[in-house]
Structure formats: structure tokens, C-alpha cells
Design a protein around this motif. Structure first.
Motif, PDB file in Angstrom:
ATOM      1  N   PRO A 169      36.661  10.943  -7.135  1.00 56.69           N
ATOM      2  CA  PRO A 169      37.697  10.177  -6.426  1.00 56.69           C
ATOM      3  C   PRO A 169      37.547   8.667  -6.575  1.00 56.69           C
ATOM      4  CG  PRO A 169      36.780  11.899  -5.019  1.00 56.69           C
ATOM      5  CD  PRO A 169      35.903  11.816  -6.233  1.00 56.69           C
ATOM      6  N   ALA A 170      36.316   8.175  -6.622  1.00 62.13           N
ATOM      7  CA  ALA A 170      36.104   6.727  -6.701  1.00 62.13           C
ATOM      8  C   ALA A 170      36.638   6.148  -8.000  1.00 62.13           C
ATOM      9  CB  ALA A 170      34.621   6.409  -6.555  1.00 62.13           C
ATOM     10  N   ALA A 171      36.644   6.939  -9.065  1.00 59.26           N
ATOM     11  CA  ALA A 171      37.120   6.445 -10.353  1.00 59.26           C
ATOM     12  C   ALA A 171      38.639   6.486 -10.470  1.00 59.26           C
ATOM     13  CB  ALA A 171      36.499   7.264 -11.486  1.00 59.26           C
ATOM     14  N   VAL A 172      39.301   7.294  -9.648  1.00 53.25           N
ATOM     15  CA  VAL A 172      40.754   7.459  -9.752  1.00 53.25           C
ATOM     16  C   VAL A 172      41.485   6.680  -8.664  1.00 53.25           C
ATOM     17  CG1 VAL A 172      42.642   9.139  -9.726  1.00 53.25           C
ATOM     18  CG2 VAL A 172      40.461   9.726 -10.811  1.00 53.25           C
ATOM     19  N   PHE A 173      40.986   6.768  -7.439  1.00 49.32           N
ATOM     20  CA  PHE A 173      41.692   6.161  -6.316  1.00 49.32           C
ATOM     21  C   PHE A 173      41.133   4.774  -6.020  1.00 49.32           C
ATOM     22  CE2 PHE A 173      41.831  10.799  -5.474  1.00 49.32           C
ATOM     23  CZ  PHE A 173      43.187  10.972  -5.666  1.00 49.32           C
ATOM     24  N   THR A 174      42.050   3.832  -5.878  1.00 50.40           N
ATOM     25  CA  THR A 174      41.735   2.449  -5.544  1.00 50.40           C
ATOM     26  C   THR A 174      42.634   2.037  -4.369  1.00 50.40           C
ATOM     27  OG1 THR A 174      43.413   1.543  -7.043  1.00 50.40           O
ATOM     28  CG2 THR A 174      41.234   1.997  -7.984  1.00 50.40           C
ATOM     29  N   PRO A 175      42.438   0.827  -3.832  1.00 45.88           N
ATOM     30  CA  PRO A 175      43.390   0.376  -2.797  1.00 45.88           C
ATOM     31  C   PRO A 175      44.833   0.376  -3.260  1.00 45.88           C
ATOM     32  CG  PRO A 175      41.425  -0.988  -2.777  1.00 45.88           C
ATOM     33  CD  PRO A 175      41.278  -0.075  -3.950  1.00 45.88           C
ATOM     34  N   ALA A 176      45.047   0.238  -4.574  1.00 46.03           N
ATOM     35  CA  ALA A 176      46.413   0.282  -5.094  1.00 46.03           C
ATOM     36  C   ALA A 176      47.027   1.666  -4.971  1.00 46.03           C
ATOM     37  CB  ALA A 176      46.422  -0.160  -6.557  1.00 46.03           C
ATOM     38  N   SER A 177      46.197   2.699  -4.818  1.00 47.42           N
ATOM     39  CA  SER A 177      46.725   4.058  -4.679  1.00 47.42           C
ATOM     40  C   SER A 177      47.546   4.208  -3.404  1.00 47.42           C
ATOM     41  CB  SER A 177      45.570   5.063  -4.683  1.00 47.42           C
ATOM     42  OG  SER A 177      44.825   4.982  -5.882  1.00 47.42           O
ATOM     43  N   ALA A 178      47.237   3.408  -2.379  1.00 39.61           N
ATOM     44  CA  ALA A 178      48.038   3.456  -1.156  1.00 39.61           C
ATOM     45  C   ALA A 178      49.464   2.989  -1.432  1.00 39.61           C
ATOM     46  CB  ALA A 178      47.395   2.588  -0.077  1.00 39.61           C
TER      47      ALA A 178
END
Length: 313
Positions: A169-178
Motif C-alpha cells: 500500500p505504501a508504494a501505491v497510495f499517497t496523499p494524492a490518492s485522497a
């Protein structure tokens, strides 16, 4: 063989759960509004009643009007079979590409809009015009919202995105995912014809969008349109859930893993459907000329999510 069985099981599950999801959302709205409401299986009863009736075709309608329900249903079934709902792998992995899935959804939308024009009625043409105006902003937003995740994964295959999100998850989801999740949520509301973009329970002709295009349908044709519309809502909510909450999706074709994936998928749909129904109680339908502003804002959110994901990569 197991992969094909999984694809068929996904299509059957989505087709079976879609009317129940509509019934559940109606029950939630009724409870919050202080009404008794109908039973959970009432949409299935309505479909069964419509399937027993003969379709009525307007005198001025042609082949497009007759073929549109079949096209809408076929595209919905194909997306339901290909998208990663129960498992991240399947025989239709090429069809599960983001661009192909959005294209299939758009094909169903265009078919129904052409059917509204084919009737030659004022309401049909009005609904088709409004639907295509909304679709022109919704489809790019769907692409951008998922592109924000695909740039991190390096693939536009939906199964690969879900698998990568569950594994790391850390490699795919970032704050921009929100931002991407918000853009996809707004696009889902517009694509499925829910409040505040459209009111699926409206009887006011001048405010109709989806309902204006299907006023001339009856019998089996109307059943296919309503069933496919419920499936499209289930498909979009399922994609929203599995792309941003990928846990529970089977990574192997083992029957036990698929059973767990089906149970988790139904729970995710129930949660998102309940939240959507609860939100609709407190939200009014936007004026038609304000809808493009909302969809343009969701497009900007998706664009910002893609740019931010690329910068943070």
C-alpha cells in the motif's frame, strides 16, 4: 478453467446483488426519512414482473431503440466479468484495462442516449442531450482518477492495480490518492445518475436525465434497462471500493479465497451503498447548469491527483 469460472461467478454475483443493493439503499433512505419503505427484494420482484410483460415499441422507433437495452446489458455483464471484484487475475485481463472498461461503460451510455433520440419524443431528446453533456465530463474524470494509481503501479490493468495496492500500500497510495478517490466518487454519482447530479426517483419531467431516455420502454426492455442501470452502480461502487480498499480480493483462484473475496465485496458494497443512501437524504439535486461545475471540479481533482502522483513517484 478456474479463471473462466471466476469471471462467470463475478458476473452472476454482480447481476444478483445489484437489485438487492438498490433495495438496501431504498430501505436506508426510508428509515432515515421516517418511512416504512419496501422490502429488500422488492427490486427483484419488480424485475420479475417486467420480464413477464411484452415490450412496447413506439411507432417512430427503429433498430437502435430495440438494440439499446441489449447493448447496455451486454456491456455491463462484460465489465462485471472482467473487473477485479473477487480475484485480481482472470481470463479477461486484457478487457480489464482501464481504458477498455471506461470505453465499455461509455458505449452503454451512448446506446441509451441514441435510443432516447430514436423515439423522436421531446423528453427523449432532452434526456439524451443532458446525458451526453454529463458523460463528456464524467468519462475523462474516471480515467484520471484511476491514472493517479496506475502511474504508481506502471500499468493500467485494474487487476494489477488492485494486486499492487494490496501487496504494498505504501508504494501505491499517497496523499494524492485522497484526491483521486474524491474525483472517482463524484464521477460515480454522475455516471450512475444519483443525487446531486440526477434523482432516480423523480417524476418531474423537466428535471429528468436518465428517466427521460427510458420513458418509452416497457416490459422486458424496461427490465433490462433497469437491471443494467443497477449493475452499473454496483460496478462503479465495486471499483471504488477495490481500487482504494483492495484488501479482501483473492490473489489466487482457490475456492476459499474466492468465497472470502465475495463476502468482503458484498460488505464493501453494503457500506458504500448505505453511505450513499444516507447522504442522499441530506442532499438536494443541483440545478442542471450547476452540474457541469461540479463535474469540472471533479475533473480538476483527478488531474491534480495524477500530477501529484507523478511528482511523488
Amino acid at each position: 478453467m478456474i479463471a473462466w469460472i471466476t469471471a462467470v461467478a463475478q458476473a452472476v454475483l454482480v447481476a444478483a446483488v445489484a437489485p438487492l443493493l438498490i433495495g438496501f439503499m431504498r430501505a436506508v433512505r426510508a428509515r432515515l426519512e421516517g418511512r416504512a419503505g419496501g422490502r429488500l427484494v422488492q427490486p427483484w420482484r419488480d424485475l420479475r414482473k417486467l420480464l413477464r410483460k411484452e415490450p412496447i415499441i413506439p411507432a417512430d422507433a427503429g433498430m437502435i431503440f430495440t438494440a439499446a437495452p441489449l447493448v447496455l446489458m451486454a456491456t455491463s455483464v462484460l465489465v462485471a466479468a472482467a473487473a477485479p471484484y473477487l480475484s485480481t487475475g482472470g481470463p479477461l485481463s486484457g478487457v480489464a484495462d482501464l481504458i477498455v472498461v471506461v470505453g465499455l461503460l461509455l458505449l452503454g451510455t451512448v446506446a441509451l442516449a441514441l435510443a432516447g433520440l430514436d423515439t423522436g419524443t421531446a423528453f427523449g431528446g432532452m434526456g439524451a442531450s443532458r446525458e451526453m453533456t454529463i458523460a463528456a465530463l464524467v468519462e475523462p474524470t474516471l480515467l484520471l482518477a484511476v491514472f493517479a494509481l496506475s502511474t504508481r503501479v506502471g500499468s493500467t490493468d485494474l487487476g494489477a492495480i488492485v494486486a499492487a495496492g494490496a501487496a504494498d500500500p505504501a508504494a501505491v497510495f499517497t496523499p494524492a490518492s485522497a484526491l483521486a478517490a474524491a474525483a472517482l466518487a463524484i464521477a460515480t454519482l454522475a455516471e450512475a445518475g444519483r443525487l446531486p447530479v440526477d434523482n432516480p426517483a423523480t417524476h418531474l419531467e423537466l428535471t429528468m436525465v436518465h428517466e427521460a431516455m427510458v420513458l418509452e420502454y416497457a416490459g422486458r426492455d424496461l427490465a433490462l434497462v433497469e437491471w443494467a442501470s443497477a449493475m452499473r452502480l454496483t460496478i462503479l461502487l465495486g471499483l471504488l471500493a477495490n481500487l482504494f480498499i483492495p484488501w479482501g480480493v483473492a490473489s489466487s483462484p482457490h475456492p476459499a479465497a474466492l468465497a472470502v473475496g465475495a463476502a468482503v465485496f458484498v460488505v464493501k458494497l453494503a457500506v458504500l451503498g448505505g453511505l450513499l443512501a444516507a447522504g442522499e437524504v441530506f442532499v438536494a439535486k443541483l440545478r442542471l447548469f450547476r452540474v457541469p461545475e461540479l463535474l469540472a471540479g471533479s475533473f480538476v481533482l483527478g488531474l491534480l491527483a495524477v500530477v501529484a502522483s507523478a511528482v511523488l513517484a
